[in-house]
Design an enzyme around this catalytic site. Structure first.
Site, PDB file in Angstrom:
ATOM      1  N   SER A  80       0.871  -1.178   0.000  1.00 13.28           N
ATOM      2  CA  SER A  80       0.000   0.000   0.000  1.00 13.28           C
ATOM      3  C   SER A  80       0.906   1.225   0.000  1.00 13.28           C
ATOM      4  O   SER A  80       2.136   1.097  -0.085  1.00 13.28           O
ATOM      5  CB  SER A  80      -0.946  -0.021   1.195  1.00 13.28           C
ATOM      6  OG  SER A  80      -0.201   0.011   2.371  1.00 13.28           O
ATOM      7  N   GLU A 109      -3.245  10.293 -10.100  1.00 15.52           N
ATOM      8  CA  GLU A 109      -4.403   9.415 -10.314  1.00 15.52           C
ATOM      9  C   GLU A 109      -5.397   9.589  -9.180  1.00 15.52           C
ATOM     10  O   GLU A 109      -5.021  10.016  -8.086  1.00 15.52           O
ATOM     11  CB  GLU A 109      -3.953   7.938 -10.327  1.00 15.52           C
ATOM     12  CG  GLU A 109      -3.025   7.621 -11.462  1.00 15.52           C
ATOM     13  CD  GLU A 109      -2.454   6.203 -11.365  1.00 15.52           C
ATOM     14  OE1 GLU A 109      -2.969   5.389 -10.572  1.00 15.52           O
ATOM     15  OE2 GLU A 109      -1.479   5.932 -12.078  1.00 15.52           O
ATOM     16  N   LYS A 111      -7.557   8.260  -6.185  1.00 18.18           N
ATOM     17  CA  LYS A 111      -7.429   7.131  -5.260  1.00 18.18           C
ATOM     18  C   LYS A 111      -8.833   6.548  -5.054  1.00 18.18           C
ATOM     19  O   LYS A 111      -9.677   7.125  -4.379  1.00 18.18           O
ATOM     20  CB  LYS A 111      -6.831   7.587  -3.930  1.00 18.18           C
ATOM     21  CG  LYS A 111      -6.550   6.435  -3.004  1.00 18.18           C
ATOM     22  CD  LYS A 111      -5.684   6.859  -1.838  1.00 18.18           C
ATOM     23  CE  LYS A 111      -5.261   5.674  -0.995  1.00 18.18           C
ATOM     24  NZ  LYS A 111      -6.368   4.967  -0.394  1.00 18.18           N
ATOM     25  N   ASP A 113     -11.833   4.392  -3.825  1.00 23.47           N
ATOM     26  CA  ASP A 113     -12.157   3.809  -2.523  1.00 23.47           C
ATOM     27  C   ASP A 113     -12.862   2.468  -2.731  1.00 23.47           C
ATOM     28  O   ASP A 113     -14.078   2.372  -2.661  1.00 23.47           O
ATOM     29  CB  ASP A 113     -13.044   4.785  -1.751  1.00 23.47           C
ATOM     30  CG  ASP A 113     -12.877   4.605  -0.256  1.00 23.47           C
ATOM     31  OD1 ASP A 113     -12.028   3.776   0.142  1.00 23.47           O
ATOM     32  OD2 ASP A 113     -13.589   5.274   0.500  1.00 23.47           O
ATOM     33  N   TYR A 218      -4.589   0.150 -12.440  1.00 22.19           N
ATOM     34  CA  TYR A 218      -3.625   1.254 -12.318  1.00 22.19           C
ATOM     35  C   TYR A 218      -2.173   0.836 -12.071  1.00 22.19           C
ATOM     36  O   TYR A 218      -1.325   1.678 -11.870  1.00 22.19           O
ATOM     37  CB  TYR A 218      -4.067   2.226 -11.215  1.00 22.19           C
ATOM     38  CG  TYR A 218      -4.413   1.549  -9.893  1.00 22.19           C
ATOM     39  CD1 TYR A 218      -3.465   0.838  -9.161  1.00 22.19           C
ATOM     40  CD2 TYR A 218      -5.710   1.631  -9.390  1.00 22.19           C
ATOM     41  CE1 TYR A 218      -3.787   0.234  -7.968  1.00 22.19           C
ATOM     42  CE2 TYR A 218      -6.047   1.017  -8.184  1.00 22.19           C
ATOM     43  CZ  TYR A 218      -5.078   0.322  -7.483  1.00 22.19           C
ATOM     44  OH  TYR A 218      -5.393  -0.289  -6.304  1.00 22.19           O
ATOM     45  N   LYS A 306      -4.573  12.085   1.060  1.00 15.10           N
ATOM     46  CA  LYS A 306      -5.946  11.790   1.483  1.00 15.10           C
ATOM     47  C   LYS A 306      -6.720  13.094   1.642  1.00 15.10           C
ATOM     48  O   LYS A 306      -6.237  14.016   2.310  1.00 15.10           O
ATOM     49  CB  LYS A 306      -5.939  11.049   2.829  1.00 15.10           C
ATOM     50  CG  LYS A 306      -5.249   9.701   2.790  1.00 15.10           C
ATOM     51  CD  LYS A 306      -6.066   8.646   2.065  1.00 15.10           C
ATOM     52  CE  LYS A 306      -7.106   8.026   2.938  1.00 15.10           C
ATOM     53  NZ  LYS A 306      -6.683   6.950   3.774  1.00 15.10           N
ATOM     54  N   CYS A 400     -36.655  -6.477  25.397  1.00 21.37           N
ATOM     55  CA  CYS A 400     -37.211  -5.492  24.477  1.00 21.37           C
ATOM     56  C   CYS A 400     -37.577  -4.215  25.236  1.00 21.37           C
ATOM     57  O   CYS A 400     -38.268  -4.288  26.257  1.00 21.37           O
ATOM     58  CB  CYS A 400     -38.436  -6.074  23.780  1.00 21.37           C
ATOM     59  SG  CYS A 400     -39.286  -4.851  22.778  1.00 21.37           S
ATOM     60  N   CYS A 403     -41.751  -4.070  24.972  1.00 17.86           N
ATOM     61  CA  CYS A 403     -42.678  -5.045  25.557  1.00 17.86           C
ATOM     62  C   CYS A 403     -42.032  -5.881  26.655  1.00 17.86           C
ATOM     63  O   CYS A 403     -42.702  -6.646  27.325  1.00 17.86           O
ATOM     64  CB  CYS A 403     -43.239  -5.969  24.476  1.00 17.86           C
ATOM     65  SG  CYS A 403     -42.031  -7.139  23.858  1.00 17.86           S
ATOM     66  N   CYS A 418     -36.571  -8.864  18.985  1.00 16.36           N
ATOM     67  CA  CYS A 418     -37.695  -9.086  19.883  1.00 16.36           C
ATOM     68  C   CYS A 418     -38.582 -10.076  19.141  1.00 16.36           C
ATOM     69  O   CYS A 418     -39.028  -9.799  18.027  1.00 16.36           O
ATOM     70  CB  CYS A 418     -38.446  -7.782  20.138  1.00 16.36           C
ATOM     71  SG  CYS A 418     -40.056  -8.070  20.893  1.00 16.36           S
ATOM     72  N   CYS A 423     -45.521  -7.476  19.987  1.00 18.73           N
ATOM     73  CA  CYS A 423     -44.819  -6.329  20.576  1.00 18.73           C
ATOM     74  C   CYS A 423     -45.391  -5.021  20.017  1.00 18.73           C
ATOM     75  O   CYS A 423     -45.433  -4.820  18.808  1.00 18.73           O
ATOM     76  CB  CYS A 423     -43.329  -6.411  20.284  1.00 18.73           C
ATOM     77  SG  CYS A 423     -42.450  -4.951  20.850  1.00 18.73           S
TER      78      CYS A 423
HETATM   79  S1  IVH Z   1      -1.029   2.297  -6.544  1.00 17.66           S
HETATM   80  C1  IVH Z   1       2.705   0.114  -5.300  1.00 17.66           C
HETATM   81  N1  IVH Z   1      -3.059   3.687  -7.468  1.00 17.66           N
HETATM   82  O1  IVH Z   1      -4.908   2.627  -2.314  1.00 17.66           O
HETATM   83  C2  IVH Z   1       1.537   0.899  -5.720  1.00 17.66           C
HETATM   84  N2  IVH Z   1      -3.364   2.490  -5.436  1.00 17.66           N
HETATM   85  O2  IVH Z   1      -2.548   2.708   0.046  1.00 17.66           O
HETATM   86  C3  IVH Z   1       0.271   0.261  -5.389  1.00 17.66           C
HETATM   87  N3  IVH Z   1      -5.635   2.659  -4.518  1.00 17.66           N
HETATM   88  O3  IVH Z   1      -3.664  -0.549  -1.651  1.00 17.66           O
HETATM   89  C4  IVH Z   1      -0.931   1.070  -5.323  1.00 17.66           C
HETATM   90  N4  IVH Z   1      -6.463   3.937  -6.100  1.00 17.66           N
HETATM   91  O4  IVH Z   1      -5.859  -0.378  -2.903  1.00 17.66           O
HETATM   92  C5  IVH Z   1      -2.620   2.892  -6.476  1.00 17.66           C
HETATM   93  N5  IVH Z   1      -4.771   4.924  -8.447  1.00 17.66           N
HETATM   94  C6  IVH Z   1      -4.334   4.124  -7.472  1.00 17.66           C
HETATM   95  C7  IVH Z   1      -5.163   3.718  -6.400  1.00 17.66           C
HETATM   96  C8  IVH Z   1      -4.645   2.902  -5.388  1.00 17.66           C
HETATM   97  C9  IVH Z   1      -6.728   3.296  -4.970  1.00 17.66           C
HETATM   98  C10 IVH Z   1      -5.593   1.896  -3.262  1.00 17.66           C
HETATM   99  C11 IVH Z   1      -4.935   0.560  -3.353  1.00 17.66           C
HETATM  100  C12 IVH Z   1      -3.762   0.618  -2.419  1.00 17.66           C
HETATM  101  C13 IVH Z   1      -4.079   1.802  -1.542  1.00 17.66           C
HETATM  102  C14 IVH Z   1      -2.810   2.595  -1.264  1.00 17.66           C
END
Ligand code: IVH
Length: 666
Positions: A80, A109, A111, A113, A218, A306, A400, A403, A418, A423
């Site tokens: 991550s 890019e 991120k 969710d 990605y 973030k 409950c 009741c 319950c 009730c």
């Molecule tokens: S790159 C080594 N690109 O965010 C690079 N991650 O903490 C690997 N995620 O575990 C990740 N969008 O699940 C990358 N455009 C994006 C992403 C992305 C979401 C997630 C992914 C990763 C976590 C990073």
């Protein structure tokens, strides 16, 4: 052409259609044509299983059930990224790289969710899909990945490759799922990520197949194997193989480019059809990435910025319990009122006992509140540093709150129930629902009045509503109820006996029967008795009636108490027949799914939707791949964009006008 050749041809046609629809968002064949080819292939595969392909498009609809998840080792760990939360930290990241003697370009890019996934292909054929797991060992979720239409089963070149990306659930799908769950009195899914994680961890792939999951790819872990020099090229390469890469990805020259990208998408965030929680910034040059290397946990060449959480702090004053129509007990946080994203939050669901214990909440805690999915307020966590020692532990109730019956927890489930069918709490909610606007529509019968009458003992069950006239003298004596209002109320009650069947059906509160389903059933079966005589299997023959709903209906009418209730209501003179208009038909509307968006100058939206439904069309509030037509008025907003993306037929005002005119509706 022999059978095998035809089957190969069908696979090719269907895969091309999937790719055009789900990856490019530029369909070239209609849903009907797609279904026709798919059915032909299904029939041939049944007859000639020896020619069926392992990754056939017929597998996309699910049906494969595994008994447990197999472990899969990642040949390169799935890492991550380090999170950063401020502009300063992004600048530091860039300076650190420059100090190492580099002049980097970056790829920015979104991120996503969702849940990360690793996809393996051999000679261009899909082999496995795995979760990240602990980074080294993940779980094989291939059966579910196969149902995700944007994941190619055959690549455009016969390469052996691993790619990584994110599986996500569109926001709209979550909203729909939660609407269904609300109607079935099931706990709501908190956000798109949890809903995605829950969907891909299903043993039966037909569940995931219904969840409309999608992907953004990605990351290419082995770029050098393909002679690729930059990350941006890797994205392009993956796109050329048939993967869905995000069109928002952007190559930027410097820190200004990064900051610009961040503020642009912070603004566009809400209008995206999927959840993002930040921006990922990656060094573009792969040689440079290699030299920068890794720490023990993270790459040194990428960070995740973030977005600031939309969270506010408030005090948890109490935890109170409510009892739903099915008897499910829900703990609720009573909060000091606080504004989150523009609306005041005083209560937030705490779902169940485990949820509270996992978060370690105590009464008196300062807690942070977030509006998940922009609608449901959620308690994120207790701020431990704010504890004073005066907080009190949470203790789950055993009986409950209404009741007093002993609560029960079904095996393997988290919710308490319950079990007392009598009730009162279950009844008040049910009674309020019965008189509500879309049900029996008894004017002047709000929640407060029902509660008063309930507490006074005037109304304990649905038939009591129709005996309320016996208490007329008592009612006019009550504070706040004069002669006039009591007369009006009694008249509205009397009037409601004449309602068409669908209102009564919806009002009875049978799990999963919303107002639209009630209308559908009333229209088909015409009388309550006819509906009550149907078996689960017969009910399931109707499009839109699934197994859970069919079972609920069968169970409802099999229950003696419910049979007595319906008998009593009949005796009281309530109409049990469908009185609505018979369906008209028109090629333009019948059997099609519509979304009306924007302002139509010559008619209100409600009226247009009524006309659509009177022809057996379906009007819905959100655009999806199932929508046939989007009717676009003035200021249509994102639904029109979405319709264009999905290649859905659009009608403008003039077209709608001429269709309605031809049908004699205007
Ligand atoms: S790159 C080594 N690109 O965010 C690079 N991650 O903490 C690997 N995620 O575990 C990740 N969008 O699940 C990358 N455009 C994006 C992403 C992305 C979401 C997630 C992914 C990763 C976590 C990073």
């Amino acid at each position: 052409m022999n059978i095998k050749q035809r089957m190969d041809e069908l696979v090719e046609i269907l895969e091309k259609a999937n790719y055009e629809y789900y990856v490019l968002a530029e369909p070239t064949i209609t849903d009907q044509e797609f279904d026709k080819y798919l059915r032909e292939l299904e029939t041939l595969e049944k007859e000639y299983p020896e020619y069926a392909k392992k990754n056939s498009p017929t597998k996309r609809v699910g049906g494969m059930v595994i008994d447990k998840f197999q472990k899969l080792k990642h040949s390169i760990p799935m890492l991550s990224l380090p999170d950063v939360f401020s502009e300063e930290e992004i600048i530091e990241f860039d300076e650190r790289i420059r100090k190492s003697g580099f002049h980097p370009e970056y790829v920015c890019e979104l991120k996503i969710d969702g849940v990360s996934v690793s996809l393996h292909y051999e000679n261009g054929e899909f082999v496995t899909g795995a979760t990240r797991g602990d980074g080294t060992i993940g779980e094989d979720i291939s059966h579910n990945v196969k149902t995700i239409r944007s994941v190619p089963m055959h690549l455009r070149k016969p390469v052996s490759i691993e790619v990584r990306g994110e599986i996500y659930m569109p926001k709209e799908t979550l909203a729909k799922l939660n609407q269904e769950r609300l109607e079935l009195d099931m706990p709501l899914l908190q956000n798109c990520r949890n809903a995605t994680a829950g969907s891909i961890r299903q043993l039966d792939s037909s569940v995931a197949a219904k969840r409309n999951l999608n992907t953004w790819i990605y990351h290419l872990p082995n770029p050098e194997d393909y002679g690729i020099k930059t990350h941006f090229e890797a994205l392009e390469y993956m796109k050329s193989l048939g993967f869905k890469t995000n069109p928002c990805n952007r190559l930027v020259k410097d820190i200004d480019g990064i900051l610009h990208f961040i503020s642009e998408y912070q603004e566009k965030r809400d209008s995206l059809s999927y959840d993002i929680d930040g921006i990922v910034i990656k060094v573009n040059d792969l040689e440079m990435q290699k030299k920068l290397g890794f720490t023990s946990k993270y790459p040194r060449w990428a960070i995740a910025y973030k977005f600031p959480a939309l969270e506010v702090l408030t005090k948890l004053n109490d935890i109170i319990f409510t009892v739903g129509r099915t008897g499910r007990i829900t703990p609720n946080a009573v909060l000091d009122p606080v504004i989150v994203m523009g609306s005041t939050v005083k209560r937030a669901t705490l779902h169940n006992e485990d949820y509270i214990l996992e978060k370690g909440l105590k009464i008196g805690d300062t807690v942070s509140i977030r509006k998940a999915g922009d609608v449901i307020p959620e308690v994120v966590e207790a701020k431990l540093e704010r504890r004073t020692g005066n907080e009190t532990d949470f203790v789950m109730i055993t009986h409950c709150p209404i009741c007093g019956s002993l609560l029960q927890k079904k095996e393997g489930q988290v919710d308490h129930y319950c079990m007392n069918p009598k009730c009162p709490a279950r009844h008040i909610e049910g009674l309020v629902h019965f008189v509500s606007r879309h049900a029996m529509n008894i004017d002047g019968f709000g929640e407060k009045i029902m509660e008063d009458f309930f507490n006074l003992g005037f109304i304990k069950s649905i038939p009591d509503i129709y005996h309320l006239d016996q208490h007329k003298e008592d009612l006019v004596e009550l504070e706040g109820y004069g002669h006039k209002s009591v007369d009006n109320l009694l008249e509205a009650i009397e009037e409601s006996k004449k309602n068409s069947l669908e209102r009564l059906l919806f009002g009875l509160g049978i799990g999963g029967i919303g107002d639209k389903t009630a209308l559908l059933l009333a229209r088909i079966y015409k009388t309550m008795d006819e509906l009550a005589s149907k078996t689960k299997e017969e009910l399931m023959e109707i499009r839109d009636i699934g197994p859970i709903l069919a079972q609920n209906i069968e169970d409802y009418f099999a229950n003696v108490d419910n049979q007595t209730l319906i008998h009593n209501l009949k005796e009281l003179g309530l109409n049990m027949k469908f009185l609505g208009e018979e369906l008209k038909t028109s090629d333009d509307f019948t059997g099609k799914r519509f979304v009306v968006t924007g302002t139509i100058s010559f008619m209100g939206r409600d009226e247009i939707e009524k006309i659509i439904e009177s022809y057996g069309g379906h009007a819905s509030g959100s655009v999806s791949s199932k929508t046939d037509v989007v009717i676009v008025g003035e200021n249509p907003g994102s639904k029109e964009t979405k319709a264009k993306e999905l290649g859905i037929l659009i009608w403008d005002e003039e077209h709608l006008y001429s269709v309605l005119k031809d049908l004699g509706e205007i």
